[in-house]
Structures are given as structure tokens and as C-alpha cells.
Write an enzyme that holds these catalytic residues in place. Structure first.
Site, PDB file in Angstrom:
ATOM      1  N   TYR A 244       0.824  -1.219   0.000  1.00 28.56           N
ATOM      2  CA  TYR A 244       0.000   0.000   0.000  1.00 28.56           C
ATOM      3  C   TYR A 244       0.852   1.261   0.000  1.00 28.56           C
ATOM      4  O   TYR A 244       0.488   2.261  -0.593  1.00 28.56           O
ATOM      5  CB  TYR A 244      -0.869   0.023   1.270  1.00 28.56           C
ATOM      6  CG  TYR A 244      -2.085  -0.870   1.195  1.00 28.56           C
ATOM      7  CD1 TYR A 244      -3.116  -0.585   0.298  1.00 28.56           C
ATOM      8  CD2 TYR A 244      -2.227  -1.974   2.014  1.00 28.56           C
ATOM      9  CE1 TYR A 244      -4.242  -1.392   0.231  1.00 28.56           C
ATOM     10  CE2 TYR A 244      -3.344  -2.780   1.953  1.00 28.56           C
ATOM     11  CZ  TYR A 244      -4.352  -2.489   1.058  1.00 28.56           C
ATOM     12  OH  TYR A 244      -5.460  -3.289   0.988  1.00 28.56           O
ATOM     13  N   SER A 274      -1.526  -5.526  -7.709  1.00 27.20           N
ATOM     14  CA  SER A 274      -1.543  -4.490  -6.669  1.00 27.20           C
ATOM     15  C   SER A 274      -2.140  -5.082  -5.409  1.00 27.20           C
ATOM     16  O   SER A 274      -2.879  -6.074  -5.469  1.00 27.20           O
ATOM     17  CB  SER A 274      -2.409  -3.307  -7.108  1.00 27.20           C
ATOM     18  OG  SER A 274      -3.775  -3.659  -7.051  1.00 27.20           O
ATOM     19  N   ASP A 275      -1.847  -4.476  -4.273  1.00 23.31           N
ATOM     20  CA  ASP A 275      -2.623  -4.836  -3.092  1.00 23.31           C
ATOM     21  C   ASP A 275      -4.028  -4.262  -3.309  1.00 23.31           C
ATOM     22  O   ASP A 275      -4.253  -3.433  -4.204  1.00 23.31           O
ATOM     23  CB  ASP A 275      -1.970  -4.292  -1.810  1.00 23.31           C
ATOM     24  CG  ASP A 275      -2.490  -5.028  -0.571  1.00 23.31           C
ATOM     25  OD1 ASP A 275      -3.534  -5.726  -0.674  1.00 23.31           O
ATOM     26  OD2 ASP A 275      -1.873  -4.912   0.508  1.00 23.31           O
ATOM     27  N   TRP A 276      -4.952  -4.707  -2.501  1.00 22.01           N
ATOM     28  CA  TRP A 276      -6.371  -4.362  -2.717  1.00 22.01           C
ATOM     29  C   TRP A 276      -6.613  -2.865  -2.507  1.00 22.01           C
ATOM     30  O   TRP A 276      -6.420  -2.358  -1.409  1.00 22.01           O
ATOM     31  CB  TRP A 276      -7.225  -5.206  -1.773  1.00 22.01           C
ATOM     32  CG  TRP A 276      -7.633  -6.540  -2.340  1.00 22.01           C
ATOM     33  CD1 TRP A 276      -8.891  -7.083  -2.290  1.00 22.01           C
ATOM     34  CD2 TRP A 276      -6.837  -7.510  -3.056  1.00 22.01           C
ATOM     35  NE1 TRP A 276      -8.923  -8.305  -2.940  1.00 22.01           N
ATOM     36  CE2 TRP A 276      -7.680  -8.592  -3.415  1.00 22.01           C
ATOM     37  CE3 TRP A 276      -5.506  -7.569  -3.457  1.00 22.01           C
ATOM     38  CZ2 TRP A 276      -7.234  -9.701  -4.126  1.00 22.01           C
ATOM     39  CZ3 TRP A 276      -5.054  -8.675  -4.162  1.00 22.01           C
ATOM     40  CH2 TRP A 276      -5.918  -9.716  -4.487  1.00 22.01           C
ATOM     41  N   THR A 277      -6.971  -2.190  -3.582  1.00 21.32           N
ATOM     42  CA  THR A 277      -7.149  -0.730  -3.598  1.00 21.32           C
ATOM     43  C   THR A 277      -5.867   0.027  -3.242  1.00 21.32           C
ATOM     44  O   THR A 277      -5.889   0.954  -2.455  1.00 21.32           O
ATOM     45  CB  THR A 277      -8.289  -0.240  -2.660  1.00 21.32           C
ATOM     46  OG1 THR A 277      -7.910  -0.484  -1.305  1.00 21.32           O
ATOM     47  CG2 THR A 277      -9.623  -0.909  -2.949  1.00 21.32           C
TER      48      THR A 277
END
Ligand code: BGC
Length: 725
Positions: A244, A274-277
């Protein structure tokens, strides 16, 4: 018995067996200071898989390509529209590909075997334990049709506060790398992709979307990259998840220095997600080398691609490359040709449960024992109490698990099943009966954190609640045979009661079989064999990283430089993290890395250290002088005695866990490859070998060196560069 470690084979990048590594020169001599050749091709994805992927990409419309590069975005109640799937393209025979967290078992819309947490695997100092857990997770994933496991997490432990330390593998890059490598191989051996995460420098949870982790190049390469790099170069990991946080001012998912200049330069040909969002701008994500935006398309979407292509900001070949990575990896795993779900594997699998138990037996670390352990069977009752006595606690967030009903064994349940003369009673910890406590044979207080006090998305306090500390003190005052069993993802403040309790066991989060395993350890059926995977400083402030850990400063004070867009934290301790900083900062911890007691007594003898063409061969004998079979973790540290640059006083470069029967000895032989004698040079952006004088130390912890010898390290034949792991 002679145990010859295959460290050299691993260091040469040929450990996994299914890929060939292009070596520049198989007999290259590396004199001091010479720059190592860079290994450019990971090579496990076949040419056929690449060609087939390229053909598919050539048939895709721009819109189709853009749907592939983010998690499923369509609406309308599709089964896979849950933020854990890669979008299907039925026209081209591309199926939906299912993902699930990790790392303690298979999560997301399923109940599954719950394994010990990452910190516990690292505390086992046992590569087989990591492999077994990986294999179990691989089986559980296949049983459910999960193609991509979102684990392991390999971020380094800087201070006790990071809410996700429990998922990770502690403070040492070598221990973390070895644990990750074997866990990944275990998962992938079952035909399931592993995802090493969170790339990179996600070492705190507090304000994780905004705060930039700023560190110098040498520190990043020597401390924070090795576990990722080993996962790529030796583990053939299929996927990498970005973090993130920004790194040196640029968000990880948009950071081409991380993804292209490093990860891809190590030869990574798999999928970067990507990491989530954690995708913050379309231009950044299209251009960084990121392949998939998860969980859905917010920025890497068709509409944005059209506009950016029209304006010449991005090129379609960048999008093709992302699709190529996704498809070639999926093809290599056979996901386009056969179902992932293996109907022959039960969801509640015996092998998985056995592996969870095997791992749970090796993670707990005994930090103090004044004689209360092992618990003795007697007519007197053993009272078990505390907030974690009759639950199975776990760290919260995406690493949390939904265990299979009826499988969770609490500490109380485990102790109750001991039988054989043990009388065990559970007591309400909020209404303790001190009369009974005084008369009991022993007290086991199960304290610690749980999902709501330690987990993802927040940093945790160092100390327990006053209520828990008061309970431990009062119980220990009432009965001298008090054993504290602590559930946590790292160091906690034990000062209020460490002088009062008779014994202390760090249980971490031990998974569904934790109660059974801890009962075996507390009762002496099994000798404790876990060792600390981080330095236990004894106070937050004693840790040299603490002043450089963001939460220790008020928010306003953090924006001290105007040239960074984000608030940032400077990793001021540099390469002197954890035990590497003991001498540099002149601090002695309460318990060092590698520390842990057993129920027996080991001794070390016969050290032999010699230069061989491949590196330095170290051999020694470990003897069990006690009365029960037990495992010792023999650790090899090196000290550069005539270093021309700043070096930690000592660095872990090898370890082996050996199980020895009473009055027996085992000979251990380790090979320290050329990579062990090198450092990262920020000027040449590469590893350079360091010949010279070294002290080779063999011991039972970073502060308990049993044998040592000084050797002149001359240079080696080093076939594939001298990476340091
Ligand atoms: C976590 C990842 C996880 C993902 C999916 C994120 O919040 O940081 O580790 O894999 O969620 O659950």
C-alpha cells in the site's frame, strides 16, 4: 550423522529443479570488490507457454485486454465478482481465475485448515515446517478450486508495533528468505501459484496508504529485498503483490524502480498485482510495470486506457506486456487447460491437519522456566484461565481464518486431553477464585492479543491491557507455579510480571492444532524447540528502530521535508536493524534473536572451518546431554573483522535444526556460499564480494556463541553471481 545443507545449490538458483538458470560463467572467480554478474532470466516459464500467451494477446481487443488487467469489475451477480478473481474471456478460452488469502490457510468464502501464523513458522527455524504448511495450503486450495494463494507475507519486523508482524517472518532477511522459499515451494508443488507480498517496505500498518517508507538503497537490498528476491530467483514464485505504502515517495504499485529496475531485473516473469485498492493513478499504474489492479478496476480501465493512448501518454505495448505476463503464467500452471479444483482432495484434509499440528509443535518459544515446566501430573489441579484460555486467538484482517467447524483445539481443550493423571480445570478469568489458585499444582494463564487488538490496518499497543497485566500479577502472587502463555505477533511488554511468573511461553498464533501442540510442550511430551525470530528488546525504546518508527512521532512532525508529497518515515537505523544493531547502538536486549529454552541441555564441539572453492564449509558437533529427545537450532553468524565499509557486528548466514536423542551427538555441516561474504554497493547498484578476515561463529542465539574461528576468506568460484541471502 552428517547433515549436508544444500545452501550452495539454493544460492545458485537451481534448487527448484524445473527451471534452468543462465549462468554467465560457471567457474568465475570473484576477487574482492568485483561486481557480480546479474542473473537476467528466471526461465521457468517455457517458450511454448510464452508463444501461446503472445498468440492470445494478439487476438484480444483493447477492451478485452483492459478487462484482463484488473480484478472482475462487471456487475450482475456473477459468482466470481467478489474481488478475488481475474476476469474470464470465454471467447478465447480464458477462464476466471480464483484467488484467496493466505497466509494461515485458505480464506474467502470458505472454511479451511488453520495453520500457525508466519511468525510461528519463522520461530520454528525449520525449513520442513514451512514446506509442510505450504503443501497443506496447496492441497486445501486445490480442494476448493483456488488457483492463486495470496501468500506468503515477507515484510521485515522492525518494531513490535506493526499490526501484521504475526503474518511475517521476523527481523532477519536470511531466516525470512529461507522460510518463505520453502513455504512457496510447498504451495507451488501442488500446482497452485503463491504470491509473495507486500513489495516493498510495508513495515507498519499505521496510515499505510499515505506514509512513505524511505530507506537508502543498501538498506533496501540487504534487509528488505532478500526474501522477495529469493522467492523469485530460487522459489520461482508465480506472483508478487505490491504494498500500500509509497517507497521513497512513489506508491509501490506505481513505482517502476521497484517493479522494473529491481523485480523484473531479477528475472521475474510472473504476475505483479496491486494490493487491494492500492492503485492511485492510471498513468502511474499503466507505466510502472504493474500487471493487475486488484480487487477491481478503478484506474487501469478501458476508458482511461483509450484516453491515455489517444494522448500518447501510454503505449498499447505496455498493456500487451501485462496481458502477456498474466497469460504466460496461467498457461504455465495449466489453468487454461484443466480445472484447478481437484475433487479427490477433501476440504477437511487429514494431511493438512497433520501438517498444521507438526508446525504448531515447533513454533512456541520458551523464554523463562524456573521449574514449573514441564507440568507434572499429580492429584493437584492445574488451573487454566485468561482471555485466551478457551478460544483459539488469531491476528485480524485478511490473514484471519474461518476454521473448519469442530477443528479448533483451545489450550484448555488440549490440556484436558492429556489424561494420565493430569487434573485440569478452566476458571473464569474475570472472577478468579484465589483460594483455589493458591491450592492448585500449577496455573496456566493464557493472555495476549486477538483479532480485535492485533491485525491488519492498525498498529497495536506494546503493552497488554491493565486488566490482563493485573490478572497475571495477582495469579503469580498467589501461586509460585504460574506459567504465562502469551499469544501475540511479536514482543510485548512483559516487565510488569516477568519477575513474578515461573515460566513464560510465547505461543504466537498457533492455529487450529495449537491447543494440542501447546499441551504436549507444557506437559513435557515434546521439548520446546522454537527460537525467537526477532530481537526481544525488553522495552519499545531500547529498539534502535523505534525513534525511526513513524507512530512514535506526532503526525504534524512527520512532514519535515517539503520535497516529498507524502508524510514519510526515514529508516534511520539502516542496515543495523534488530540484532545487527546491538553493538552498533550499544544496546543489549532482554532476549536476542535465536533465543529459546528447552527441557534438555546441548553442547557444541569440534568446529572446523575451511575455504573450499564454493565458499566456506563449516562443520561442528551438537550433543544432547540431557534426558529427553529434543531439537536444537544451531545458528551460524559471521563477523567481518577487517571490513572497509560499515558492517553489522554479526549477521546470520546459516542455521540447521537438529533433533537429537539423549546422550547422542550429531555432526552438522553447512556451506556458506560466496554470497554470504558480500555487501550491496549503492554506487555500482550491485552486490560485491568481500574477501578478508572473518570470524565464523556457531551458537544457540545471537548472544550465545559457543564456538568460533577466524578464517581468511580468499574468493570463490561463484557460478551465478554473489547474491546475499
Ligand atoms: C491485504 C493483502 C490481502 C488483500 C486481499 C489487503 O488488504 O493487504 O495482504 O491479500 O487485502 O484480502
Amino acid at each position: 550423522m552428517k547433515i549436508l545443507l544444500t545452501i550452495l545449490v539454493a544460492a545458485l538458483g537451481i534448487g527448484a529443479g524445473q527451471h534452468s538458470v543462465e549462468c554467465m560463467d560457471s567457474q568465475m572467480f570473484m576477487p574482492d570488490g568485483q561486481i557480480a554478474p546479474v542473473q537476467m532470466n528466471q526461465g521457468w516459464i517455457s517458450t511454448q507457454a510464452k508463444q501461446r500467451a503472445a498468440e492470445l494477446v494478439s487476438q484480444m481487443t483493447l477492451e478485452e485486454k483492459c478487462t484482463l488487467i484488473h480484478g472482475v469489475r462487471i456487475t450482475g451477480g456473477e459468482e466470481y465478482e467478489d474481488g478475488f478473481h481475474i476476469q474470464p474471456i470465454p471467447r478465447l478460452g480464458i477462464p476466471a481465475i480464483r484467488m484467496a488469502d493466505g497466509p494461515q490457510g485458505v480464506r474467502n468464502k470458505t472454511r479451511s485448515t488453520y495453520y500457525p501464523c508466519g511468525l510461528s513458522l519463522a520461530a520454528s527455524w525449520n525449513r520442513d515446517v514451512a514446506s509442510k504448511v505450504g503443501e497443506g495450503i496447496g492441497l486445501d486450495a486445490r480442494a476448493r478450486g483456488v488457483a492463486i494463494m495470496l501468500c506468503p507475507g515477507v515484510n521485515i519486523y522492525r518494531t513490535a508495533l506493526c499490526g501484521r508482524n504475526f503474518e511475517y517472518y521476523g527481523e532477519d532477511p536470511y531466516l525470512a528468505s529461507e522460510t518463505a522459499l520453502h513455504y512457496i515451494k510447498g504451495i507451488q508443488s501442488k500446482g497452485v501459484m503463491a504470491t509473495v507480498k507486500h513489495f516493498a517496505l510495508n513495515n507498519q500498518e499505521y496510515d499505510r496508504h499515505c506514509i512513505s517508507s524511505n530507506a537508502d538503497e543498501r538498506t533496501i537490498n540487504e534487509i528488505y529485498f532478500p526474501a522477495f528476491r529469493k522467492a523469485v530467483e530460487e522459489g520461482n514464485v508465480a506472483c508478487v503483490m505490491t504494498s500500500y505504502n509509497p517507497v521513497n515517495g512513489t506508491h509501490a504499485s506505481e513505482n517502476s524502480w521497484l517493479i522494473k529496475d529491481n523485480l523484473r531485473a531479477w528475472g521475474f516473469e510472473g504476475i505483479v498485482m496491486s494490493d487491494w485498492t492500492s492503485s492511485y493513478s492510471a498513468v502511474g499504474c499503466f507505466g510502472s510495470g504493474l500487471d493487475i489492479e486488484m480487487p477491481r478496476g478503478h484506474v487501469m480501465i478501458y476508458e482511461h486506457a483509450q484516453e491515455l493512448l489517444e494522448n500518447g501518454v501510454i503505449q498499447e505495448s505496455w498493456i500487451d506486456e501485462k496481458c502477456q505476463h498474466i497469460l504466460q503464467t496461467a498457461i504455465a500452471y495449466g489453468f487454461l487447460d484443466k480445472p484447478v479444483k481437484d475433487e479427490s482432495i477433501p476440504e477437511d484434509c487429514d494431511k493438512s491437519r497433520a501438517n498444521a499440528l507438526a508446525a504448531a509443535l515447533e513454533g512456541p518459544v520458551l523464554l523463562k522456566n524456573s521449574g514449573a515446566l514441564p507440568l507434572k501430573a499429580s492429584k493437584k489441579t492445574i488451573i487454566v484461565l485468561g482471555p485466551n484460555a478457551d478460544i483459539v486467538p488469531y491476528g485480524g484482517g485478511s490473514g484471519a481464518m474461518d476454521p473448519i467447524e469442530g477443528r479448533n483445539i483451545t489450550l484448555y481443550a488440549g490440556l484436558s486431553k492429556l489424561g494420565k493423571g493430569y487434573k485440569v480445570e478452566l476458571m473464569d478469568w474475570q472472577a478468579p477464585d484465589y483460594e483455589k489458585i493458591r491450592k492448585a499444582g500449577a496455573i496456566v494463564v493464557a493472555a495476549g492479543f486477538n483479532y480485535d487488538t492485533e491485525g491488519e490496518g492498525f498498529d497495536r499497543p506494546y503493552a497488554f491491557s491493565q486488566e490482563q497485566n493485573d490478572l497475571i500479577c495477582a495469579v503469580a502472587d498467589a501461586n509460585p507455579n504460574t506459567v504465562a502463555v502469551i499469544y501475540s505477533g511479536g514482543e510485548v511488554d512483559i516487565n510488569p510480571w516477568i519477575g513474578k511468573v515461573n515460566a513464560l511461553v510465547m505461543a504466537w498464533y498457533a492455529g487450529q492444532e495449537g491447543g494440542t501442540a501447546l499441551a504436549s510442550i507444557l506437559s513435557g511430551k515434546v521439548s520446546p524447540s522454537g527460537r525467537l525470530p526477532f530481537t526481544f528488546w525488553g522495552s519499545l525504546e531500547a529498539n534502535p528502530a523505534y525513534p525511526h518508527y513513524l507512530i512514535s512521532k506526532p503526525y504534524g512532525e512527520r512532514k519535515t521535508k517539503i520535497d516529498f508529497q507524502y508524510p514519510f518515515i526515514e529508516y534511520g537505523e539502516g542496515i543495523f536493524l534488530g540484532y545487527r544493531g546491538m553493538k552498533h547502538f550499544n544496546v543489549t536486549p532482554m532476549f536476542p534473536l535465536g533465543y529459546g529454552l528447552t527441557y534438555t541441555d546441548f553442547s557444541y564441539s569440534n568446529l572446523s572451518v575451511k575455504n573450499i572453492p564454493e565458499g566456506v564449509e563449516v562443520s561442528f558437533t551438537v550433543s544432547n546431554n540431557g534426558k529427553m529427545e529434543a531439537a536444537e537450532v544451531a545458528q551460524v553468524y559471521i563477523s567481518a573483522l577487517d571490513a572497509k565499509i560499515a558492517m553489522p557486528d554479526m549477521e546470520l548466514k546459516g542455521f540447521e535444526k537438529v533433533s537429537i536423542t539423549p546422550k547422542q551427538s550429531k555432526e552438522v555441516t553447512l556451506l556458506l556460499p560466496a554470497s554470504a561474504f558480500s555487501h550491496y554497493d549503492a554506487t555500482s547498484h550491485n552486490w560485491v564480494s568481500d574477501t578478508g578476515t572473518y570470524r565464523i561463529c556457531v551458537g544457540a542465539s545471537a548472544l550465545d556463541i559457543k564456538l568460533s574461528e577466524v578464517i581468511e576468506v580468499k574468493g570463490f568460484t561463484s557460478p551465478c553471481g554473489n547474491r546475499i541471502f
